[in-house]
Write a protein that holds these residues in place. Sequence first.
Motif, mmCIF file in Angstrom:
data_model
loop_
_atom_site.group_PDB
_atom_site.id
_atom_site.type_symbol
_atom_site.label_atom_id
_atom_site.label_comp_id
_atom_site.label_asym_id
_atom_site.label_seq_id
_atom_site.Cartn_x
_atom_site.Cartn_y
_atom_site.Cartn_z
ATOM 1 N N TYR B 449 -33.204 35.139 3.603
ATOM 2 C CA TYR B 449 -34.001 36.294 3.191
ATOM 3 C C TYR B 449 -33.139 37.547 3.164
ATOM 4 O O TYR B 449 -33.199 38.350 2.229
ATOM 5 C CB TYR B 449 -35.206 36.510 4.125
ATOM 6 C CG TYR B 449 -36.044 37.692 3.692
ATOM 7 C CD1 TYR B 449 -37.032 37.535 2.727
ATOM 8 C CD2 TYR B 449 -35.809 38.970 4.186
ATOM 9 C CE1 TYR B 449 -37.769 38.610 2.280
ATOM 10 C CE2 TYR B 449 -36.529 40.059 3.741
ATOM 11 C CZ TYR B 449 -37.518 39.877 2.791
ATOM 12 O OH TYR B 449 -38.225 40.961 2.339
ATOM 13 N N VAL B 450 -32.324 37.710 4.212
ATOM 14 C CA VAL B 450 -31.462 38.891 4.286
ATOM 15 C C VAL B 450 -30.457 38.868 3.142
ATOM 16 O O VAL B 450 -30.210 39.884 2.482
ATOM 17 C CB VAL B 450 -30.730 38.962 5.643
ATOM 18 C CG1 VAL B 450 -29.794 40.162 5.684
ATOM 19 C CG2 VAL B 450 -31.739 39.031 6.794
ATOM 20 N N ARG B 451 -29.915 37.663 2.866
ATOM 21 C CA ARG B 451 -28.923 37.600 1.779
ATOM 22 C C ARG B 451 -29.563 37.917 0.422
ATOM 23 O O ARG B 451 -29.025 38.690 -0.366
ATOM 24 C CB ARG B 451 -28.274 36.220 1.725
ATOM 25 C CG ARG B 451 -27.241 36.160 0.602
ATOM 26 C CD ARG B 451 -26.321 34.969 0.719
ATOM 27 N NE ARG B 451 -27.065 33.738 0.656
ATOM 28 C CZ ARG B 451 -26.580 32.567 1.053
ATOM 29 N NH1 ARG B 451 -25.376 32.496 1.563
ATOM 30 N NH2 ARG B 451 -27.309 31.496 0.948
ATOM 31 N N ILE B 452 -30.720 37.338 0.181
ATOM 32 C CA ILE B 452 -31.370 37.552 -1.118
ATOM 33 C C ILE B 452 -31.713 39.025 -1.314
ATOM 34 O O ILE B 452 -31.534 39.585 -2.393
ATOM 35 C CB ILE B 452 -32.653 36.682 -1.220
ATOM 36 C CG1 ILE B 452 -32.269 35.202 -1.262
ATOM 37 C CG2 ILE B 452 -33.471 37.064 -2.449
ATOM 38 C CD1 ILE B 452 -33.444 34.265 -1.050
ATOM 39 N N ASN B 453 -32.165 39.660 -0.242
ATOM 40 C CA ASN B 453 -32.643 41.046 -0.389
ATOM 41 C C ASN B 453 -31.622 42.105 -0.019
ATOM 42 O O ASN B 453 -31.867 43.294 -0.221
ATOM 43 C CB ASN B 453 -33.924 41.233 0.410
ATOM 44 C CG ASN B 453 -35.070 40.497 -0.252
ATOM 45 O OD1 ASN B 453 -35.436 40.828 -1.374
ATOM 46 N ND2 ASN B 453 -35.577 39.466 0.393
ATOM 47 N N GLY B 454 -30.504 41.671 0.539
ATOM 48 C CA GLY B 454 -29.463 42.633 0.887
ATOM 49 C C GLY B 454 -28.699 43.120 -0.334
ATOM 50 O O GLY B 454 -28.005 44.115 -0.279
ATOM 51 N N ASP B 455 -28.843 42.448 -1.459
ATOM 52 C CA ASP B 455 -28.124 42.948 -2.646
ATOM 53 C C ASP B 455 -28.863 42.742 -3.956
ATOM 54 O O ASP B 455 -28.285 42.818 -5.015
ATOM 55 C CB ASP B 455 -26.735 42.320 -2.746
ATOM 56 C CG ASP B 455 -26.824 40.826 -3.011
ATOM 57 O OD1 ASP B 455 -27.926 40.276 -2.932
ATOM 58 O OD2 ASP B 455 -25.771 40.242 -3.299
ATOM 59 N N TYR B 456 -30.169 42.500 -3.893
ATOM 60 C CA TYR B 456 -30.959 42.342 -5.121
ATOM 61 C C TYR B 456 -31.742 43.617 -5.369
ATOM 62 O O TYR B 456 -32.585 43.998 -4.580
ATOM 63 C CB TYR B 456 -31.916 41.156 -4.984
ATOM 64 C CG TYR B 456 -32.906 40.997 -6.118
ATOM 65 C CD1 TYR B 456 -34.264 41.159 -5.886
ATOM 66 C CD2 TYR B 456 -32.482 40.711 -7.402
ATOM 67 C CE1 TYR B 456 -35.182 41.025 -6.917
ATOM 68 C CE2 TYR B 456 -33.396 40.576 -8.442
ATOM 69 C CZ TYR B 456 -34.743 40.732 -8.191
ATOM 70 O OH TYR B 456 -35.643 40.598 -9.209
ATOM 71 N N ARG B 457 -31.427 44.316 -6.424
ATOM 72 C CA ARG B 457 -32.141 45.548 -6.731
ATOM 73 C C ARG B 457 -33.477 45.203 -7.359
ATOM 74 O O ARG B 457 -33.537 44.826 -8.520
ATOM 75 C CB ARG B 457 -31.279 46.388 -7.694
ATOM 76 C CG ARG B 457 -31.958 47.583 -8.295
ATOM 77 C CD ARG B 457 -31.733 48.905 -7.616
ATOM 78 N NE ARG B 457 -30.494 49.129 -6.956
ATOM 79 C CZ ARG B 457 -29.688 50.156 -7.243
ATOM 80 N NH1 ARG B 457 -29.974 50.984 -8.217
ATOM 81 N NH2 ARG B 457 -28.601 50.352 -6.536
#
Lengths: 458, 458
Positions: B449-457
């Motif tokens: 979750y952190v990876r997906i949302n840490g760089d998806y605008r």
Amino acid sequence: MSNAAKRLLSTVTIKPTPSKAHHHSPIPSSSFPKGYALTGVHAGVKKISGVPDLGIILSTSSRPTSAAACFTRNAFKAAPVVVSEQVLAANNGRARAIVLNSGCANAVTGKQGMEDAWAMVKATDALLTNPSVADNNDTLVMSTGVIGQNLPISKILTAINSQTPKTLLNDFDAWERTAKAFMTTDTFPKLRAHTFTINGVEYRMAGIDKGAGMIHPNMGPPRASTGQLHATLLGCIVTDAPVSPGSLQNALTYAVDRSFNSISVDGDMSTNDTIIVLANGAASETAAEIDEATDPEAYEAFKVELTAFAIDLAKLVVRDGEGATKFVTVTVKNAATYEDAHKIASQVSTSNLVKTALYGEDANWGRVLAATGSVSLTRDLDPTTVSVTFIPSDGSAPLPVLVNGEPEKVDETRAKEILVQEDFEVEVDLGALGKEEARYWTCDFSYEYVRINGDYRS
Amino acid sequence: MSNAAKRLLSTVTIKPTPSKAHHHSPIPSSSFPKGYALTGVHAGVKKISGVPDLGIILSTSSRPTSAAACFTRNAFKAAPVVVSEQVLAANNGRARAIVLNSGCANAVTGKQGMEDAWAMVKATDALLTNPSVADNNDTLVMSTGVIGQNLPISKILTAINSQTPKTLLNDFDAWERTAKAFMTTDTFPKLRAHTFTINGVEYRMAGIDKGAGMIHPNMGPPRASTGQLHATLLGCIVTDAPVSPGSLQNALTYAVDRSFNSISVDGDMSTNDTIIVLANGAASETAAEIDEATDPEAYEAFKVELTAFAIDLAKLVVRDGEGATKFVTVTVKNAATYEDAHKIASQVSTSNLVKTALYGEDANWGRVLAATGSVSLTRDLDPTTVSVTFIPSDGSAPLPVLVNGEPEKVDETRAKEILVQEDFEVEVDLGALGKEEARYWTCDFSYEYVRINGDYRS
């Protein structure tokens, strides 16, 4: 790379959590309030030998010591919370000692838990040089750590009983050991001192707190009805100013709303959150007691000092949030009411999408806006008057990303310059709804948080 | 290893997110409701060539088609939400088409955004074989994707305008392409069909939805006042039953509260959440319109079918939550009111500490309890009557972890057996507060979750 592809990767490299050690440094012993004697020792609650896990703070003032506290609004109040509430109520706002342990929260521990908390109170009472005439209990108690396990109470009592006037001191070393006794997943002890002047008399206050996880406090005065939602935060502030019990509670309630109740690490409210303040008047034998009714100006000055100091302590908790790599101030301006501004600031500060974007150093105003719009307000938002600005902490120019509801063409290089910093501010200006403003302090949401909490039984 | 030491590690191995592909499989074309024609095509909103990003659903029934919807309560409603609300209001609950795109949310796009949403409506209207006599708009519109960017409207209009009766079909392939056009970070298309009988007549319903992140919907009927807090979730359900417009809206509002408003991936509410239902009566020329007033039993039967179907669709969203490795049902029993039960279920389901513990496969009842106690209820909790049980999905024995406020000595081996499963239930029994029950569906909180949302605008 597509998002679907990213989801199939099997390892990630974690950005190292920056060291927070520089947020703790020696304080001259003369800065600490007069009339206190304290210590932090290893009683044996924590497994690692020598690590402080028990703290004791005694007021030794010849004047009466006022006490006030704000406790968690969680329905499952831990035994120490229930006991401290009872002590404070029975004594009409007087208490002269604080005892606390880390390593075990004494929460959800039934009848044994209550007996253990009372035993800590009574053992600490016995250390006071002038036990209360009416056999009142004079000690407030706090615990933090694992839930659902009983305290190793005999170890704790042995440690309390072995203290003497020679082991209870008021120098930096004693304060630092006490601050260390508060720590759980904290990476540094949280200790501050401050000197202030009211009506020409110089006073001091010192404070300790701890946090790290399960941090989204919502604390109220003793026996408050259960409030809304929301971590273990423990803190104490002691001063050598003389303050009446009622005024001390009012000042603390105000200060806690604007400090500890305005921070979030993970949005989870604990069963143990407690902030205690003691005011012992030891700075001066003759200074008049500060009281809201008899000297409103002096009260107001004290409230301002207490609030600013509480904010400093509260910020340390966010700074050391589990896995935190960022320290972010969220300011909401021009709301119809303070409560509206506070609700929006809280929602933005606890949004997982906002917090992962902060971790990713992404100026994602869309997530800030979605969080802002999800709050129910006393007066409806006008989307065309809302602006969002990223404000760097280095004094360089702010970066507007949304102006009156319209997205700006964001200079991504400039955005990155701001967002790579450890500290910055996100400002949400509601435009014309009113003049009220609230501030919240939050951290980012990182892989570290998941790791720390994915296998720690708290 | 100490927690402090763990915080200094610099890489983690991510437990692979289990494949969700088996949650999508072919459905016989005869299972889909009669009187619909649809397609999913690549218009060019998404960058990857050939990936469907535009969906069109037309009712071709000779009977009038009723329409109802629930929209996000976010103050920053996206242009397609505002336009769909206006269409529905102007037509008194009648509409015959749905157009949707993924890849761009058309949110926070000002005047241009409104013009683009209207252009999609009018282009789709033109595909209807019998345009409304009074020149009403007959199309509802939905968008999902990046916020703050304008739609590539000419590409979208070109794609809509190129559709013909030959390209709009009602077979599995058309339904599957339409479901794919809904997808953003979803890993599988979400499509279900169901057959039911009311008053001896056989009807069908089919539904599509999408989710993945920013999922914590709180949707109300059109022009509802802003509600409380809380995701983009888009969905549509179409049936060939005849239902009156008012009854269709009432049934949908009830169903959405117990389905889409009872799921959470990350606790964030979107600006675009929309669920649309169409009922075109195409199953039978002669069956009476289902209406609450004229045939309460038939209405009740329809409401039950719609609610159960909406729950199935809502569960698919949680199943495919960003980074989810677990599918967890949270049941709260014996509350004083449904709202109380729903509030606690929501709080437990959105607690980051609970969700990271689920990821860590830790039977951490303390976090469940802390979340439960943090909710303000109409009747105060009695901690001594609260029980927490982990219930496996394989039919084996439930594991009580807290019974009447007292922690059980938990068999950790047995706890692990349950928690390693992908599906299980956490039951919170409040004891004697009342008889009301609510159910929520949530997923765990992972590194993914952190990876997906840490760089998806988004």
